[in-house]
Design a protein around this motif. Structure first.
Motif, short mmCIF file in Angstrom:
data_model
loop_
_atom_site.label_atom_id
_atom_site.label_comp_id
_atom_site.label_asym_id
_atom_site.label_seq_id
_atom_site.Cartn_x
_atom_site.Cartn_y
_atom_site.Cartn_z
N ALA A 1 73.65 56.41 -1.60
CA ALA A 1 74.89 57.18 -1.47
C ALA A 1 76.14 56.31 -1.47
N ALA B 1 73.26 64.92 -11.31
CA ALA B 1 73.45 64.02 -10.18
C ALA B 1 74.70 64.36 -9.40
N ALA B 2 75.68 64.97 -10.08
CA ALA B 2 76.92 65.36 -9.42
C ALA B 2 76.80 66.72 -8.72
N GLY B 3 75.63 67.37 -8.85
CA GLY B 3 75.40 68.62 -8.14
C GLY B 3 75.64 69.88 -8.94
N GLN C 1 67.17 66.70 -9.03
CA GLN C 1 68.18 67.01 -8.02
C GLN C 1 67.59 67.00 -6.61
N THR D 1 70.89 66.54 -4.46
CA THR D 1 72.08 67.19 -5.03
C THR D 1 71.79 68.58 -5.57
N ARG D 2 70.66 69.16 -5.21
CA ARG D 2 70.31 70.47 -5.76
C ARG D 2 71.26 71.52 -5.22
N PRO D 3 71.88 72.33 -6.11
CA PRO D 3 72.85 73.35 -5.66
C PRO D 3 72.14 74.51 -4.98
#
Length: 288
Positions: free
Chosen positions: A21, A233-235, A269, A274-276
């Motif tokens: 992170a 990766a950015a969600g 993710q 980062t999984r939405p």
């Protein structure tokens, strides 16, 4: 349409990504692959690692390479490559993907480059493998960064600082590649790309493949999937990612992503955290 499952066809095939992170531009990867065959893809970062067991066969810069146990894998950014097992038991390996800018900051040197995709130095490969394992389990940011510095110092003797002159063919088609990057979500034709290079369509396609070791369509798909990887990766939700990079729908993204990176978008993710939310993952219609 039912998406591709989160598991490989073979029970022993497994791949996992991890990102610290605190250190953007660095991604860790470990895998044991027996039957899966990676389609041409790119990481647009330095791909540095070691084979722990078995033998990998991969195509890189137009040539076939064999990487047995206790060898280094040294890939430069923006290079398409494949990967499959050469032996029935598959191969086990670890990699780190480091953005060129981050590598420059780590080393204080510009233009690192690797002439050989496979480094045949048994002791160095074992030390690199150990450092990659320690990086994977490092909990403290300071410890991680110290190990990362040790890793690049370990690889420094096999790196070249003066990057070779850019191939004339690659330079000629640079505007074409840039056009593909800027129009990932659009329908692109061979005639359109050939016009950018000032060549007839099929002559352009032959020359492009000779320079890039891939057809324009293969490179376009590699660029689409790398951008998808960045967005995931950015969600971003997989359905939105599929539309953003020009794929038909989420199922298309799932299949194409797994063929190139060894994991599905959802699993990727999950691994990165980062999984939405579930409600954001609805599949977009194919017409989007």
């Amino acid at each position: 349409m039912q998406a591709v499952p989160d598991t490989f066809e073979h029970a022993l095939d497994a791949a996992e990504f991890k990102r610290p992170a605190h250190r953007p531009g660095v991604e860790l990867y470990r895998a044991h692959i027996v039957r899966h065959a990676f389609e041409p893809h790119t990481h647009e970062a330095f791909g540095l690692g070691a084979i722990e067991s078995g033998v990998e066969r991969f195509r890189y810069r137009g040539e076939e390479h064999l990487a047995p146990a206790d060898t280094l894998v040294l890939m430069n950014p923006d290079e398409l490559h494949t990967g499959r097992a050469e032996t029935s038991a598959g191969w086990r390996y670890r990699m780190v993907y480091i953005d060129a800018q981050v590598l420059e900051q780590l080393t204080g040197e510009r233009s690192w480059w690797f002439a050989d995709a496979v480094g045949r130095d048994t002791l160095r490969a074992r030390r690199v493998s150990l450092l990659l394992r320690q990086l994977w389990f490092a909990r403290e940011p300071l410890a991680f960064d110290g190990l990362l510095l040790e890793l690049v110092h370990e690889l420094r003797p096999v790196a070249r600082i003066a990057q070779p002159a850019r191939d004339e063919g690659l330079s000629r088609f640079a505007p074409v590649v840039e056009h593909l990057r800027e129009h990932l979500a659009e329908r692109v034709t061979l005639d359109e790309l050939a016009a950018l290079a000032g060549l007839s369509p099929f002559h352009f396609q032959r020359q492009f493949k000779r320079a890039h070791h891939a057809t324009p369509q293969q490179l376009l798909m590699a660029l689409r999937l790398f951008e998808a990887k960045r967005l995931l990766a950015a969600g971003e939700a997989p359905a939105q990612v599929a539309a953003a990079v020009g794929l038909a729908d989420q199922a298309h993204l799932t299949h194409a992503f797994a063929r190139r990176y060894g994991v599905t978008p959802a699993r990727y993710q999950q691994q990165l955290g980062t999984r939405p939310p579930r409600e954001a993952q609805a599949t977009l219609p194919a017409s989007c």
